[in-house]
Write an enzyme that holds these catalytic residues in place. Structure first.
Site, PDB file in Angstrom:
ATOM      1  N   CYS A  48       4.658   8.896 -11.470  1.00 29.66           N
ATOM      2  CA  CYS A  48       5.186   7.360 -12.264  1.00 29.66           C
ATOM      3  C   CYS A  48       4.056   7.102 -12.843  1.00 29.66           C
ATOM      4  O   CYS A  48       4.250   5.805 -13.548  1.00 29.66           O
ATOM      5  CB  CYS A  48       5.918   6.561 -11.257  1.00 29.66           C
ATOM      6  SG  CYS A  48       7.306   7.460 -10.421  1.00 29.66           S
ATOM      7  N   HIS A  93       4.207  -3.113 -12.217  1.00 30.71           N
ATOM      8  CA  HIS A  93       5.067  -1.678 -11.808  1.00 30.71           C
ATOM      9  C   HIS A  93       6.493  -2.099 -11.347  1.00 30.71           C
ATOM     10  O   HIS A  93       7.256  -1.434 -11.964  1.00 30.71           O
ATOM     11  CB  HIS A  93       4.103  -0.785 -10.636  1.00 30.71           C
ATOM     12  CG  HIS A  93       4.628   0.551 -10.730  1.00 30.71           C
ATOM     13  ND1 HIS A  93       5.043   1.401 -11.597  1.00 30.71           N
ATOM     14  CD2 HIS A  93       5.377   1.004  -9.548  1.00 30.71           C
ATOM     15  CE1 HIS A  93       5.515   2.576 -11.035  1.00 30.71           C
ATOM     16  NE2 HIS A  93       5.796   2.445  -9.920  1.00 30.71           N
ATOM     17  N   GLU A 119       2.474  -4.249  -4.215  1.00 34.16           N
ATOM     18  CA  GLU A 119       1.729  -4.598  -5.579  1.00 34.16           C
ATOM     19  C   GLU A 119       1.328  -6.009  -5.691  1.00 34.16           C
ATOM     20  O   GLU A 119       0.404  -6.111  -6.389  1.00 34.16           O
ATOM     21  CB  GLU A 119       2.779  -4.042  -6.911  1.00 34.16           C
ATOM     22  CG  GLU A 119       2.169  -4.325  -8.003  1.00 34.16           C
ATOM     23  CD  GLU A 119       3.105  -4.023  -9.276  1.00 34.16           C
ATOM     24  OE1 GLU A 119       2.664  -4.007 -10.440  1.00 34.16           O
ATOM     25  OE2 GLU A 119       4.183  -3.836  -9.118  1.00 34.16           O
ATOM     26  N   LYS A 132      10.735  -2.679 -15.953  1.00 34.00           N
ATOM     27  CA  LYS A 132      11.763  -1.935 -15.328  1.00 34.00           C
ATOM     28  C   LYS A 132      13.073  -2.639 -14.993  1.00 34.00           C
ATOM     29  O   LYS A 132      14.378  -2.092 -14.837  1.00 34.00           O
ATOM     30  CB  LYS A 132      11.138  -1.302 -13.983  1.00 34.00           C
ATOM     31  CG  LYS A 132      10.045  -0.364 -14.199  1.00 34.00           C
ATOM     32  CD  LYS A 132       9.625   0.176 -13.053  1.00 34.00           C
ATOM     33  CE  LYS A 132       8.512   1.183 -13.070  1.00 34.00           C
ATOM     34  NZ  LYS A 132       7.266   0.394 -13.686  1.00 34.00           N
ATOM     35  N   HIS A 136      13.444   2.370 -14.364  1.00 26.69           N
ATOM     36  CA  HIS A 136      12.132   3.255 -14.057  1.00 26.69           C
ATOM     37  C   HIS A 136      12.093   4.432 -14.732  1.00 26.69           C
ATOM     38  O   HIS A 136      12.908   5.363 -14.671  1.00 26.69           O
ATOM     39  CB  HIS A 136      12.217   3.436 -12.468  1.00 26.69           C
ATOM     40  CG  HIS A 136      10.908   3.645 -12.088  1.00 26.69           C
ATOM     41  ND1 HIS A 136       9.579   4.262 -13.076  1.00 26.69           N
ATOM     42  CD2 HIS A 136      10.139   3.948 -11.085  1.00 26.69           C
ATOM     43  CE1 HIS A 136       8.541   4.869 -12.403  1.00 26.69           C
ATOM     44  NE2 HIS A 136       8.747   4.480 -11.195  1.00 26.69           N
ATOM     45  N   PHE A 144       4.286   8.370  -6.828  1.00 33.24           N
ATOM     46  CA  PHE A 144       4.394   9.346  -5.503  1.00 33.24           C
ATOM     47  C   PHE A 144       3.026  10.031  -5.359  1.00 33.24           C
ATOM     48  O   PHE A 144       2.368  10.161  -6.452  1.00 33.24           O
ATOM     49  CB  PHE A 144       5.513  10.201  -5.746  1.00 33.24           C
ATOM     50  CG  PHE A 144       6.925   9.794  -5.398  1.00 33.24           C
ATOM     51  CD1 PHE A 144       7.617   8.539  -5.048  1.00 33.24           C
ATOM     52  CD2 PHE A 144       8.122  10.869  -5.514  1.00 33.24           C
ATOM     53  CE1 PHE A 144       8.394   8.200  -4.874  1.00 33.24           C
ATOM     54  CE2 PHE A 144       9.216  10.399  -5.102  1.00 33.24           C
ATOM     55  CZ  PHE A 144       9.475   9.093  -4.930  1.00 33.24           C
TER      56      PHE A 144
END
Length: 771
Positions: free
Chosen positions: A168, A301, A312, A333, A338, A397
């Site tokens: 990502c 994010h 975050e 997003k 996403h 990830f």
């Protein structure tokens, strides 16, 4: 090979943009929808969504059909590649003067992706399961590098052509690396961004993690229920700023800097205190020469999950300090979902538009504040904002973090880094010859061949000797090879990872085909039984950067982190990326580790393409190989033993497309010549060439022709992969290990040239000399 002094002040302009998302097929659609807070997350139409927690995603409503020949099998199209081509067409159409002014050899491509050609792979694999014929060329379009090389073939791009797969964070990572290529003088213009497409495998994986929201994602809201997936592509054209001015083109923004880091914490969850992400933010600000108080807008994010949003928020506070009180944040997003590997690119585009229009776009679907998310997230309605600096964050990830700094009309240039020479201090290799360097050297020196009757060379490594069962419980063989190889290389370098240095030691992972073992373990039950068979313990290992994340988690190296996926040249790509990060003082030491492993399915795919047959001379291998690179000053201060200095490198593409190369070896010749020029060496001074030759006749002959043109008929050429097999993405690092050992053992004298090529015409040449 420090870059030329003037290269450090090269500014990088964003000249044009292209995007296709759920908001529509253009950048104008993306920005108009985003600035209005329009939520384009809706019921998915092109996939069955039964058995999932949601039926919603940011789906591209009208699949594009770009009028570009990339060599698809008849009647086939891959959404991820079509998205990429569509966004690239918009970018290039907006700046034709760049294509006219910049030679193909000075034009580059960097593509970020998470799933790459997963849809092509699924189609091929399902046919195989059913015993039905499937065009073997589908396998060509599965790896990330195929996307970049297909795009290069479509537009005759012959400079650096690279792919990044930090899940990502890939799109943001790609933009940052593309800017580096321009600053380092490797290209004058780079087409960069990311792409990903929705698929049943993807939806089932996130569903198994129970992270999907039944309603459109509501990041930072108290009642948020999870994330919404999306698809599409975002592409940016980056150009040397002085060239942009000379051509009379607009500068929409500048890429002033970027930062990378690893969490080293968990396969899917962020560090709860945001420490890793904060390091990426601070590293980005340092590289850009930007003060925290200058940052007025943060494109966050913002996934909408219970763990990501608070982490975050803490990361942003740590990264910006008290200055965070004067910044606005928002999540794109919340409106398009996403986009995984494309997220950083599309969100980077939104950030460029925010700077251009002096407007902070909103976070849609916001209801009521969460006590753990207590910053200003621009709820639901855009807000005018005077700003010259903005950042965009993406966290992935495997704990890979990336932050890019974008500026507009800011006069101060990025600072020149504290350059240093780069030396090799540690080596390791897990191959068919075992796990020891002495055994590897003996095998090469004695000319032992390891291919079995099926032309396969499996690594002779007992993982029990290196990793206890408890440590490897959630790891596949790719992760094990990466962790073991890195551990052995750090031991060879006598460089322990401790609290005092872990943030200054990073890992670049290179893989050509990625986590195919885990992908098959996850996908096969899913195809046979449906969504309920999706295994949440396996899914995190299906991303290409999972092995690199395992290295950070197990060994504690949490400095700059990335995963490069340049096909069979992936570990060579990891070496040169790691070299530049060390030389530019973004780390004291980097481990470049390359790994690929064999499965029956991988072997079948290569056989189908006609490159793995008893009479071909080509054997397919698996390996894990690692090289420790350090700043010379750091290595000297700690009294490290060195194998040699990494002097310089070159990288070039044939620009022929996925699975194609120049039979005359033109790209390889340019890569070698570039390496020599940048190292300031004459061809006659090179003591030996460690060749990429692996028994694939047409590719080997092309490289041989290039070597003859540069060095003449009597060059000393070593071809270890003819004995040890082609270890796919680990091959370049394997050649580097043998070249370094050759210099140490007095087997060869004079600088060594290491060559590595993908099977899509991307070539890397690296020079190593004794010090």
């Amino acid at each position: 090979m420090p870059p030329a002094a003037d290269a450090q002040h090269v500014r990088v302009a964003v000249t044009s943009l292209g995007a296709i998302t759920a908001q529509g097929p253009t950048v104008a659609d993306l920005w108009e929808g985003t600035r209005r807070g329009h939520v384009a997350i809706r019921p998915v139409r092109h996939l069955p969504m039964d058995g999932y927690r949601t039926r919603l995603a940011g789906e591209v409503a009208e699949p594009p059909k770009p009028d570009v020949d990339v060599g698809y099998p008849a009647g086939w199209r891959d959404r991820a590649l079509d998205f990429l081509l569509t966004a690239a067409q918009e970018v290039l159409a907006a700046a034709p003067a760049v294509r006219e002014a910049v030679a193909p050899e000075r034009f580059g491509i960097v593509v970020g992706t998470c799933n790459a050609g997963l849809i092509s792979g699924e189609h091929w694999y399902r046919a195989r399961m059913a015993g039905e014929p499937a065009d073997p060329r589908l396998a060509l379009f599965v790896p990330p590098q195929a996307l970049a090389e297909a795009l290069a073939g479509a537009y005759d791009v012959r400079g650096p052509v690279l792919s990044i797969d930090t899940a990502c964070a890939a799109g943001a990572n790609a933009i940052g690396y593309a800017a580096d290529l321009i600053r380092l003088g490797l290209a004058d213009a780079v087409l960069t961004g990311g792409t990903d497409a929705l698929s049943g495998v993807l939806v089932a994986g996130f569903n198994s993690l129970e992270s999907l929201s039944p309603e459109p994602a509501a990041p930072y809201s108290r009642d948020r229920l999870g994330l919404s997936l999306g698809e599409g592509s975002g592409m940016l054209l980056l150009v040397r700023a002085d060239l942009t001015r000379a051509l009379g083109l607009p500068t929409l923004a500048e890429v002033a800097g970027y930062g990378l880091s690893a969490d080293g914490y968990h396969a899917t969850a962020p560090h709860p205190e945001g420490k890793g992400a904060a390091r990426a933010i601070r590293a980005a600000l340092r590289s850009a020469g930007v003060r925290p108080e200058e940052v007025r807008y943060v494109n966050s994010h913002g996934t909408g999950t219970s763990k990501n949003d608070p982490a975050e928020t803490k990361a942003t506070k740590l990264g910006l300090g008290d200055a965070v009180k004067g910044a606005l944040l928002s999540s794109t997003k919340s409106m398009i979902g996403h986009l995984l590997g494309a997220a950083g690119a599309v969100e980077g585009i939104v950030t460029v538009k925010a700077l251009e229009e002096q407007l902070a776009p909103p976070t849609a679907n916001f209801t009521e504040p969460d006590g753990e998310c207590d910053l200003d997230y621009v709820p639901n309605v855009a807000r005018p904002l005077e700003m010259s600096v903005a950042i965009s964050n993406n966290f992935a990830f495997g704990g890979a973090n990336a932050t890019i700094v974008l500026t507009r009309r800011r006069t101060e240039p990025p600072p020149a880094p504290d350059l240093d020479r780069v030396v090799v201090t540690g080596l390791s290799a897990l191959t068919a010859a075992g796990a020891g360097l002495d055994g590897l050297w003996a095998s090469f020196a004695e000319g032992r061949s390891y291919a079995d009757s099926d032309r396969l060379c499996r690594a002779d490594v007992d993982v029990n000797d290196f990793l206890p069962a408890k440590q490897r419980r959630r790891m596949d063989r790719l992760g094990m090879f990466a962790v073991i190889a890195t551990r052995l290389a750090l031991a060879d370098a006598a460089l322990p990872i401790v609290d005092g240095n872990r943030e200054r030691v990073g890992v670049i992972f290179g893989t050509g085909i990625g986590p195919m073992e885990s992908m098959e373990r996850f996908a096969r039950p899913l195809f046979e039984e449906g969504p309920r068979a999706a295994n949440p313990a396996v899914f995190p290992n299906t991303v290409y950067n999972a092995a690199g994340g395992q290295v950070a988690m197990h060994l504690g190296a949490v400095g700059p982190a990335s995963t490069v996926t340049t096909g069979h040249a992936a570990s060579a790509g990891a070496l040169i990326y790691a070299r530049d990060l060390v030389a530019g003082d973004r780390a004291d030491a980097m481990v470049a580790v390359g790994a690929d492993t064999l499965t029956d399915t991988v072997a079948e795919a290569y056989r189908g393409l006609g490159v793995l047959s008893p009479g071909s001379g080509f054997a397919l291998a698996e390996a894990g190989v690692a090289v420790v690179l350090e700043r010379l000053g750091h290595a000297t201060a700690r009294g490290a033993r060195t194998y040699g200095e990494l002097l310089g490198y070159g990288i070039a593409s044939d620009g022929r497309g996925a699975g194609r190369w120049d039979p005359a070896g033109g790209g390889m010749e340019r890569a070698i010549t570039m390496a020599l020029d940048r190292a300031g060496l004459a061809a006659a001074s090179v003591g030996g060439v460690w060749s990429s030759a692996a028994g694939l006749r047409s590719a080997d002959e092309a490289e041989s022709a290039a070597i003859r043109r540069v060095f003449g008929e009597h060059a000393k050429v070593y071809a270890p992969k003819l004995l040890l097999g082609e270890p796919m993405g680990a091959g370049g690092a394997l050649n580097a290990v043998l070249a370094a050992m050759s210099l140490r053992r007095g087997h060869s004298t004079g600088p060594a040239l290491i060559t590595s090529s993908s099977l899509g015409g991307t070539h890397v040449a690296i020079l190593l000399k004794e010090i």
